[in-house]
Design an enzyme around this catalytic site. Structure first.
Site, PDB file in Angstrom:
ATOM      1  CG  PHE A 118      -2.372   0.015   0.883  1.00 48.51           C
ATOM      2  CD1 PHE A 118      -3.010  -1.113   0.429  1.00 48.51           C
ATOM      3  CD2 PHE A 118      -3.108   1.198   0.989  1.00 48.51           C
ATOM      4  CE1 PHE A 118      -4.353  -1.087   0.097  1.00 48.51           C
ATOM      5  CE2 PHE A 118      -4.453   1.232   0.655  1.00 48.51           C
ATOM      6  CZ  PHE A 118      -5.091   0.088   0.209  1.00 48.51           C
ATOM      7  CD  GLN A 231      -5.589  10.690   2.385  1.00 47.61           C
ATOM      8  OE1 GLN A 231      -6.337   9.789   2.745  1.00 47.61           O
ATOM      9  NE2 GLN A 231      -4.295  10.671   2.640  1.00 47.61           N
ATOM     10  CG  HIS A 233      -7.813   8.028  -3.000  1.00 47.98           C
ATOM     11  ND1 HIS A 233      -7.391   7.518  -4.193  1.00 47.98           N
ATOM     12  CD2 HIS A 233      -7.675   7.034  -2.092  1.00 47.98           C
ATOM     13  CE1 HIS A 233      -7.029   6.255  -4.022  1.00 47.98           C
ATOM     14  NE2 HIS A 233      -7.190   5.940  -2.750  1.00 47.98           N
ATOM     15  CG  LEU A 243     -11.362   5.096  -3.603  1.00 43.02           C
ATOM     16  CD1 LEU A 243     -10.527   6.351  -3.498  1.00 43.02           C
ATOM     17  CD2 LEU A 243     -11.380   4.364  -2.280  1.00 43.02           C
ATOM     18  CD  GLU A 246      -2.735   4.087  -1.472  1.00 49.08           C
ATOM     19  OE1 GLU A 246      -3.229   5.231  -1.420  1.00 49.08           O
ATOM     20  OE2 GLU A 246      -1.965   3.645  -0.621  1.00 49.08           O
ATOM     21  NE  ARG A 277      -4.645   6.838   0.033  1.00 50.14           N
ATOM     22  CZ  ARG A 277      -5.595   6.235   0.716  1.00 50.14           C
ATOM     23  NH1 ARG A 277      -6.331   6.898   1.574  1.00 50.14           N
ATOM     24  NH2 ARG A 277      -5.817   4.953   0.533  1.00 50.14           N
ATOM     25  CG  HIS A 348     -10.211   9.082   0.261  1.00 47.50           C
ATOM     26  ND1 HIS A 348     -11.246   8.261  -0.135  1.00 47.50           N
ATOM     27  CD2 HIS A 348      -9.350   8.298   0.952  1.00 47.50           C
ATOM     28  CE1 HIS A 348     -11.008   7.033   0.304  1.00 47.50           C
ATOM     29  NE2 HIS A 348      -9.868   7.032   0.979  1.00 47.50           N
ATOM     30  NE  ARG A 389      -7.093   7.780   5.842  1.00 43.81           N
ATOM     31  CZ  ARG A 389      -7.416   6.738   5.078  1.00 43.81           C
ATOM     32  NH1 ARG A 389      -6.871   5.559   5.287  1.00 43.81           N
ATOM     33  NH2 ARG A 389      -8.289   6.872   4.088  1.00 43.81           N
TER      34      ARG A 389
HETATM   35  C1  LIG Z   1     -14.619   4.719  -0.743  1.00 41.83           C
HETATM   36  C2  LIG Z   1     -13.744   4.644   0.481  1.00 41.83           C
HETATM   37  C3  LIG Z   1     -12.808   3.622   0.601  1.00 41.83           C
HETATM   38  C4  LIG Z   1     -11.994   3.563   1.733  1.00 41.83           C
HETATM   39  N1  LIG Z   1     -11.090   2.536   1.827  1.00 41.83           N
HETATM   40  C5  LIG Z   1     -10.324   2.439   2.947  1.00 41.83           C
HETATM   41  C6  LIG Z   1      -9.428   1.344   3.114  1.00 41.83           C
HETATM   42  O1  LIG Z   1      -9.338   0.451   2.272  1.00 41.83           O
HETATM   43  N2  LIG Z   1      -8.678   1.303   4.227  1.00 41.83           N
HETATM   44  C7  LIG Z   1      -8.752   2.254   5.199  1.00 41.83           C
HETATM   45  O2  LIG Z   1      -8.047   2.152   6.204  1.00 41.83           O
HETATM   46  N3  LIG Z   1      -9.618   3.292   5.072  1.00 41.83           N
HETATM   47  C8  LIG Z   1     -10.399   3.398   3.980  1.00 41.83           C
HETATM   48  N4  LIG Z   1     -11.271   4.451   3.852  1.00 41.83           N
HETATM   49  C9  LIG Z   1     -11.468   5.357   5.000  1.00 41.83           C
HETATM   50  C10 LIG Z   1     -12.317   4.654   6.057  1.00 41.83           C
HETATM   51  O3  LIG Z   1     -13.249   3.804   5.425  1.00 41.83           O
HETATM   52  C11 LIG Z   1     -13.096   5.650   6.911  1.00 41.83           C
HETATM   53  O4  LIG Z   1     -12.235   6.642   7.392  1.00 41.83           O
HETATM   54  C12 LIG Z   1     -13.731   4.923   8.108  1.00 41.83           C
HETATM   55  O5  LIG Z   1     -14.462   3.801   7.672  1.00 41.83           O
HETATM   56  C13 LIG Z   1     -14.609   5.873   8.904  1.00 41.83           C
HETATM   57  O6  LIG Z   1     -15.317   5.130   9.862  1.00 41.83           O
HETATM   58  P1  LIG Z   1     -16.114   5.842  11.033  1.00 41.83           P
HETATM   59  O7  LIG Z   1     -16.605   4.753  11.909  1.00 41.83           O
HETATM   60  O8  LIG Z   1     -15.260   6.883  11.635  1.00 41.83           O
HETATM   61  O9  LIG Z   1     -17.312   6.607  10.311  1.00 41.83           O
HETATM   62  P2  LIG Z   1     -18.364   6.170   9.169  1.00 41.83           P
HETATM   63  O10 LIG Z   1     -18.191   4.777   8.724  1.00 41.83           O
HETATM   64  O11 LIG Z   1     -18.305   7.247   8.152  1.00 41.83           O
HETATM   65  O12 LIG Z   1     -19.747   6.232   9.941  1.00 41.83           O
HETATM   66  C14 LIG Z   1     -20.319   7.432  10.385  1.00 41.83           C
HETATM   67  C15 LIG Z   1     -21.609   7.101  11.107  1.00 41.83           C
HETATM   68  O13 LIG Z   1     -22.111   8.274  11.741  1.00 41.83           O
HETATM   69  C16 LIG Z   1     -23.491   8.398  11.510  1.00 41.83           C
HETATM   70  N5  LIG Z   1     -23.841   9.825  11.605  1.00 41.83           N
HETATM   71  C17 LIG Z   1     -23.176  10.895  11.097  1.00 41.83           C
HETATM   72  N6  LIG Z   1     -23.813  12.039  11.410  1.00 41.83           N
HETATM   73  C18 LIG Z   1     -24.898  11.693  12.141  1.00 41.83           C
HETATM   74  C19 LIG Z   1     -25.952  12.419  12.748  1.00 41.83           C
HETATM   75  N7  LIG Z   1     -26.049  13.745  12.654  1.00 41.83           N
HETATM   76  N8  LIG Z   1     -26.905  11.734  13.415  1.00 41.83           N
HETATM   77  C20 LIG Z   1     -26.858  10.376  13.501  1.00 41.83           C
HETATM   78  N9  LIG Z   1     -25.876   9.641  12.947  1.00 41.83           N
HETATM   79  C21 LIG Z   1     -24.910  10.290  12.280  1.00 41.83           C
HETATM   80  C22 LIG Z   1     -23.688   7.803  10.115  1.00 41.83           C
HETATM   81  O14 LIG Z   1     -25.024   7.408   9.928  1.00 41.83           O
HETATM   82  C23 LIG Z   1     -22.732   6.607  10.206  1.00 41.83           C
HETATM   83  O15 LIG Z   1     -23.379   5.523  10.844  1.00 41.83           O
HETATM   84  C24 LIG Z   1     -12.100   4.536   2.744  1.00 41.83           C
HETATM   85  C25 LIG Z   1     -13.024   5.554   2.625  1.00 41.83           C
HETATM   86  C26 LIG Z   1     -13.824   5.623   1.493  1.00 41.83           C
HETATM   87  C27 LIG Z   1     -14.775   6.779   1.381  1.00 41.83           C
END
Ligand SMILES: Cc1cc2nc3c(=O)[nH]c(=O)nc-3n(C[C@H](O)[C@H](O)[C@H](O)COP(=O)(O)OP(=O)(O)OC[C@H]3O[C@@H](n4cnc5c(N)ncnc54)[C@H](O)[C@@H]3O)c2cc1C
Length: 575
Positions: A118, A231, A233, A243, A246, A277, A348, A389
């Site tokens: 990666f 960031q 991507h 996306l 990577e 990135r 991203h 990151r």
């Molecule tokens: C397309 C994509 C691919 C990625 N691939 C990778 C990877 O391969 N490896 C890696 O390490 N990282 C990757 N990332 C980054 C990583 O996926 C995210 O940073 C991480 O999953 C974020 O998780 P989280 O639990 O912080 O929030 P999220 O999974 O974004 O969840 C946020 C939660 O908060 C809730 N929420 C938000 N606001 C409110 C509100 N006002 N009221 C009630 N609920 C609310 C939403 O409903 C959701 O349930 C990727 C990101 C993307 C976009």
């Protein structure tokens, strides 16, 4: 009024992992998890490429120290090294634990968990489930939540954090289906609300990534850390921005300009397509600006470059990165076995966020903490990513710090009483806020204003920045914020009124945008993802520190927090 021992806002990896840890530590606690989507639709489900951990299954030379060094160098030396040490040391354990919960990681022929290369990682250490890693992990976590009696409020939108006298006491939430407003009181509140990709016009993030948790914290008086580090991507599929993981470059794909050359040789000769990135995104934008981008008809001078997988062959493409192939085929009609994919940088990830200690406790200032308030995941800034990151470190952060914060909350809750909250005051204020949105007789549609705001952030605070550009951006944003008073909603009803949600999200996005632009103006240097054409060098003498930005309607105050340097002194960063 609803009451629980703890409320977790966010059903992604960070929120779910924390909820499980609390439930495992003390099965008698009442745990509520609130999400505006169904938890399984959180953005975590879209994570593709994988999760880093030094299991040494493929590369026996790897070590946690090497993972720490790559992470700190990748962060352009802004990461807090005590937080990084926890992240990388706990990584192998959390991966094994996920596997024991039932997550189906991809395998080596001998049955051990497979690991791939990666960007920015000097060893092959990223564990994965094909290119659907987030899907594999989130589904298992959510299944486990139900088994452990966690109370899930899905499709409830949290509108406000109740923070009184430096203590978090609960939240106010709005039921998207019925329009009902509820106050939930708790001994502890945790935010795991994810990122804010929707602040920009082209993003890999889902529609729910609107920075709600950040804006609600800022409105309650909590400072936000390092918001200038956004960031990009390198490989968003052109023109949609979705996306292309990577992992595709990790498995060997090339980046090619209009002259057919692998231009990364001029920017990061030792790492080529697997440079971090920030460096790869700048390289692509520079190639495009120099006229070596490509047009849809294949001619030079266009808005994208090519990501070329053809030499990898059909079998490898279909077994290692099937989802990337499918996305390109479905969205832009490209068969990546035979044709290169058009790509350009897309927003991203949010490196900054709600400032937390390594225990997940939210800071109120340089030295103070907010009682009963915790955060983890992309919404938080513990700072393991600093100014940039590395791929596959975010899922890891969510799980390591989700688990750790959950354990701390379970301890914190022992012998605590429920706080008192004036329910009626909060319900009335929220009813009035929503009614005033419904009653507005303005002329501006939410969608139009949101697009103008997203264009503003993209044009004035993108890959390359200058003081002049960002000042113009702040002025333009101020005008857009005034226009917000003039929006109107077609739907005046209560049931499934998604326009109300869009209006609240847009207000939040604009607050986040103002914090990003202001923090970026104050940082007069180039570091990681923050690239200032008027200050092209990193300036450790004046800016080896974290930004803390305090929001108020009258303006934003900026202060600074020292960086924890425990292992590696800052060095020149090249690849
Ligand atoms: C397309 C994509 C691919 C990625 N691939 C990778 C990877 O391969 N490896 C890696 O390490 N990282 C990757 N990332 C980054 C990583 O996926 C995210 O940073 C991480 O999953 C974020 O998780 P989280 O639990 O912080 O929030 P999220 O999974 O974004 O969840 C946020 C939660 O908060 C809730 N929420 C938000 N606001 C409110 C509100 N006002 N009221 C009630 N609920 C609310 C939403 O409903 C959701 O349930 C990727 C990101 C993307 C976009």
């Amino acid at each position: 009024m609803l009451e629980h021992d703890v409320i977790i806002v966010g059903g992604g990896l960070a929120g779910c992992r924390a909820a499980l840890e609390i439930a495992h530590t003390d099965a008698n606690l009442s745990i509520a998890l609130i999400a505006k989507t169904h938890p399984i639709r959180s953005h975590s489900v879209a994570a593709q490429g994988g999760m880093a951990a030094t299991l040494n299954n493929v590369d026996t030379e790897d070590s946690w120290e090497a993972h720490a060094f790559d992470t700190v160098k990748g962060s352009d030396y802004l990461a807090d090294q005590d937080a990084v040490e926890i992240l990388v040391r706990e990584a192998p354990d959390v991966v094994i634990e996920l596997e024991h919960m039932g997550v189906l990681f991809s395998r080596l022929p001998d049955g051990r968990i497979a690991q791939r290369a990666f960007g920015g990682h000097a060893h092959r250490r990223t564990c994965y489930a094909a290119d659907k890693t987030g899907h594999a992990i989130l589904h298992e976590l959510v299944n486990n939540l139900r088994r452990n009696g966690v109370h899930i409020y899905d499709e409830w939108y949290v509108t406000e954090l109740i923070l009184e006298d430096t203590q978090a006491k609960g939240v106010v939430m709005y039921n998207i289906q019925t329009g009902k407003i509820e106050v939930v009181c708790a001994k502890a509140v945790m935010f795991a609300t994810g990122g804010y990709g929707r602040a920009y016009n082209t993003t890999s993030n889902d529609y729910a990534s609107t920075g709600d948790g950040l804006a609600m914290s800022a409105l309650a008086g909590v400072p936000l850390e390092d918001m200038e580090f956004v960031q990009f991507h390198p490989t968003g599929l052109y023109p949609v921005g979705v996306l292309i993981s990577e992992a595709v470059r990790g498995e060997g794909a090339y980046l090619i300009n209009s002259e057919g050359s692998r231009f990364m040789a001029n920017y990061a000769p030792s790492r080529m397509e697997l440079a971090p990135r920030d460096i790869t995104s700048r390289a692509i934008v520079r190639e495009i600006s120099a006229g070596r981008g490509i047009n849809p008809d294949g001619s030079a001078g266009g808005p994208f470059v090519y990501l070329d997988l053809r030499h990898m062959g059909q079998e490898k493409i279909m077994s290692r990165v099937p989802f990337a192939w499918e996305e390109a085929h479905r969205l832009v009609g490209i068969d990546a076995v035979y044709q290169p994919m058009p790509v350009r940088p897309t927003i991203h990830y949010s490196m900054g966020g709600i400032p937390v200690t390594t225990d997940g406790q939210v800071r109120s200032s340089l030295s103070g903490l907010i009682d009963g308030f915790f955060a983890a995941g992309e919404a938080a800034c513990v700072s393991v990513h600093g100014a940039n990151r590395l791929g596959s470190n975010s899922l890891l952060e969510c799980v390591v710090y989700g688990r750790r914060t959950g354990a701390i909350i379970a301890q914190y809750l022992q012998n605590r009483k429920l706080p008192t909250v004036d329910e009626q005051r909060y319900v009335t204020a929220t009813q009035q806020q929503i009614q005033s949105l419904l009653d507005r007789s303005g002329t501006i549609r939410i969608d139009k204003l949101r697009r103008e705001f997203q264009d503003c952030m993209t044009n004035y605070c993108g890959v390359f920045r200058t003081e002049k550009l960002m000042r113009e951006g702040l002025e333009s944003l101020q005008q857009l914020q005034q226009q917000y008073q003039d929006i109107y909603l077609d739907d005046k009803g209560k049931l499934w009124n998604t326009e109300v949600i869009e209006a609240l999200e847009l207000r939040n996005l604009m607050i986040v945008g103002q914090l990003i632009l202001t923090s970026a103006c104050h940082r007069q240097e180039s570091r990681g993802a923050h690239c200032r054409e008027d200050y092209p060098d990193r300036d450790d003498t004046n800016f080896l520190k974290h930004t803390l930005a305090y929001y108020s309607p009258a303006g934003i105050q900026v202060n600074y927090l020292p960086v924890q340097i425990t292992m590696f002194q800052p060095q020149l960063r090249n690849y």
